[in-house]
Design an enzyme around this catalytic site. Structure first.
Site, PDB file in Angstrom:
ATOM      1  N   LEU A  49      33.770  40.440  34.204  1.00 34.58           N
ATOM      2  CA  LEU A  49      33.910  39.470  35.299  1.00 34.58           C
ATOM      3  C   LEU A  49      34.391  38.127  34.763  1.00 34.58           C
ATOM      4  CD1 LEU A  49      30.746  40.274  37.461  1.00 34.58           C
ATOM      5  CD2 LEU A  49      33.132  40.914  37.895  1.00 34.58           C
ATOM      6  N   VAL A  97      40.094  37.440  35.099  1.00 38.88           N
ATOM      7  CA  VAL A  97      40.771  38.483  35.876  1.00 38.88           C
ATOM      8  C   VAL A  97      39.792  39.233  36.757  1.00 38.88           C
ATOM      9  CG1 VAL A  97      42.151  40.583  35.750  1.00 38.88           C
ATOM     10  CG2 VAL A  97      42.575  38.697  34.153  1.00 38.88           C
ATOM     11  N   GLY A  98      38.616  39.585  36.208  1.00 43.21           N
ATOM     12  CA  GLY A  98      37.634  40.317  37.011  1.00 43.21           C
ATOM     13  C   GLY A  98      37.224  39.549  38.251  1.00 43.21           C
ATOM     14  N   ALA A  99      36.931  38.255  38.079  1.00 47.85           N
ATOM     15  CA  ALA A  99      36.588  37.426  39.243  1.00 47.85           C
ATOM     16  C   ALA A  99      37.779  37.330  40.187  1.00 47.85           C
ATOM     17  CB  ALA A  99      36.156  36.033  38.780  1.00 47.85           C
ATOM     18  N   ALA A 116      46.439  50.478  51.807  1.00 48.64           N
ATOM     19  CA  ALA A 116      45.747  51.571  51.110  1.00 48.64           C
ATOM     20  C   ALA A 116      45.370  52.698  52.060  1.00 48.64           C
ATOM     21  CB  ALA A 116      44.495  51.038  50.420  1.00 48.64           C
ATOM     22  N   ARG A 166      28.370  40.530  30.781  1.00 45.27           N
ATOM     23  CA  ARG A 166      27.365  40.227  29.779  1.00 45.27           C
ATOM     24  C   ARG A 166      26.268  39.290  30.281  1.00 45.27           C
ATOM     25  NH1 ARG A 166      31.135  38.750  24.672  1.00 45.27           N
ATOM     26  NH2 ARG A 166      32.309  37.786  26.360  1.00 45.27           N
ATOM     27  N   GLU A 204      44.636  30.243  22.989  1.00 42.85           N
ATOM     28  CA  GLU A 204      43.234  30.452  22.642  1.00 42.85           C
ATOM     29  C   GLU A 204      42.839  29.572  21.444  1.00 42.85           C
ATOM     30  OE1 GLU A 204      41.250  32.366  24.352  1.00 42.85           O
ATOM     31  OE2 GLU A 204      42.719  33.409  25.606  1.00 42.85           O
ATOM     32  N   LYS A 215      52.312  45.045  24.262  1.00 44.22           N
ATOM     33  CA  LYS A 215      53.006  45.255  25.535  1.00 44.22           C
ATOM     34  C   LYS A 215      54.317  46.009  25.334  1.00 44.22           C
ATOM     35  CE  LYS A 215      50.930  40.991  27.250  1.00 44.22           C
ATOM     36  NZ  LYS A 215      51.144  39.557  27.517  1.00 44.22           N
TER      37      LYS A 215
END
Length: 430
Positions: A12, A15-17, A34, A46, A192, A207
């Site tokens: 989360l 990207v997850g959020a 869909a 975590r 980063e 990629k």
């Protein structure tokens, strides 16, 4: 409307959020496309106490992400943990073994273990979808695997790392050095704290390995990718490139050759008139060349919550509609066995910048070494005169073999008049 598709999300972070926000905010559009609602029923992360800006009330929470694979209420597992091994790999393998479709944005996992994971997905007869693993919101995977499925792809190339593209753009526009711009990119959140994966080309290579597998219909082979980063690029090289009519970009390039498949990531000089030369900042671009479609270029944001979540949800919509495509575009038994071509056999033009002592005979010594390696010059640029002092000399070559160029550079670097390692950048006529 049919029964909702129940999704479990592992990870989360940004990207997850973003996936949870998109599914909530665009629930009506997603359901319409869909054919049924797509809802999140379970999550794993975590830290339960962290505020992620999304509502988690009523969701089943698992401290162990691998447990999502056996959650009885989950139809599809979304893996957004990251990393080529550890819990991400364990979750993906467990979910596929349990017969549950997997959607992942994990380029490292697919690049390193994609061949085995694809075999597992095929053996279990379940989808493995990964649109978000390459170039964020740009539909590069679907474009290659489905939109261009009728074509024999000759080459696929792209700007695949926004951090490097941002750094090179600012270096050019502000005429600043690499280290200074990197530090600024870290403060702005574009790089980063440990930027090695980005600036050393590893992220782009992950990629490219995936794009090459799709473009040429063969199992992913990350070990075959030649990788160089942008640490050695200087403001002087960028300035001189402009004078010669080029811009410097970190590109991933995969091509079909007489000897097999060539895959490489490294800085390139591309003509300023090439569309990809004008892709700046944090944007990504992917160029594919097919025998019938010609050249196609896709450009957009390659990272971030919104673009990457968009790609994840696009895969969920496909799964909800039972649209299933083999992982690498063809069933395992139909995949190509074309060999990987070593970098030493690459043929192309080169830019060389030498810092030399300005005295008679220097250019003759350098050109003599190039002649011995059967390398012909296209142009030479020397900045002024300063007898007895250091001056830059720039050479561009006609097409030659990489092995010959490397041999020439080794001999040139050994000359007592050459004061620092020669700078070499490959020229790509994209």
């Amino acid at each position: 409307m049919s029964k909702p598709l129940s999704v479990a999300v592992a990870g989360l972070g940004t990207v997850g959020a973003g996936v949870l926000k998109l599914l909530a905010g665009n629930a009506d559009i997603v359901a319409a496309r869909a054919g049924r609602p797509v809802v999140v029923g379970a999550v794993s992360a975590r830290d339960r106490r962290r505020n992620r800006g999304v509502k988690l009330d009523g969701l089943r929470w698992y401290d162990d992400p691998v447990a999502l694979a056996t959650d009885p209420g989950t139809d599809v597992v979304v893996e957004l943990i990251g990393g080529s091994d550890g819990p991400a790999r364990a979750l993906v393998e467990a979910a596929l073994a349990a017969g549950k479709p997997v959607v992942t944005a994990n380029k490292a996992l697919l690049a390193v273990h994609g061949a085995a994971i694809a075999e597992l997905a095929e053996a279990r007869g379940v989808p493995l979808a990964f649109e978000a693993a390459v170039a964020g919101g740009i539909p590069a995977i679907k474009g290659l695997r489905e939109g261009l499925a009728a074509n024999r792809i000759q080459r696929v190339a792209g700007i695949l790392n926004g951090t490097c593209n941002y750094i090179l753009t600012v270096m050019r526009e502000a005429q600043r050095e690499f280290a200074e711009v990197l530090a600024e990119a870290q403060k702005l959140g574009y790089a980063e704290a440990d930027p090695s994966f980005d600036i050393d080309g590893i992220d782009a290579a992950h990629k490219l390995a995936i794009l090459a597998a799709l473009a040429f219909g063969r199992p992913v082979d990350f070990a075959a990718v030649h990788v160089e980063g942008i640490r050695a690029i200087t403001a002087l090289d960028i300035l001189l490139a402009g004078e010669l009519g080029y811009r410097i970009k970190l590109l991933g390039i995969a091509a079909r050759t007489e000897g097999g498949i060539s895959t490489r990531v490294h800085p390139c000089m591309v003509p300023v008139a090439a569309p990809i030369a004008r892709v700046d900042g944090v944007f990504n671009a992917v160029v594919a060349e097919g025998d019938h479609v010609g050249r196609v270029m896709l450009e957009g944001r390659g990272a971030g919550a919104g673009p990457t979540a968009s790609a994840v949800v696009a895969d969920l919509i496909d799964i909800a509609q039972d649209r299933v495509t083999p992982v690498w575009g063809a069933a395992g038994g139909a995949l190509s066995t074309a060999p990987s071509e070593p970098m030493e056999r690459h043929v192309g033009a080169y830019y060389l910048r030498l810092m030399v002592v300005d005295r008679p005979g220097v250019i003759a010594d350098v050109t003599g070494i190039l002649r011995d390696q059967a390398i012909s010059l296209e142009s030479m640029l020397q900045r002024g005169r300063a007898p007895g002092e250091a001056v830059p000399v720039v050479l561009t070559t006609h097409d030659c073999e990489e092995a010959a160029m490397r041999a020439a550079i080794t001999r040139i670097a050994a000359l007592d008049v050459v004061l620092e390692p020669p700078a070499m950048i490959r020229i790509e006529p994209l």
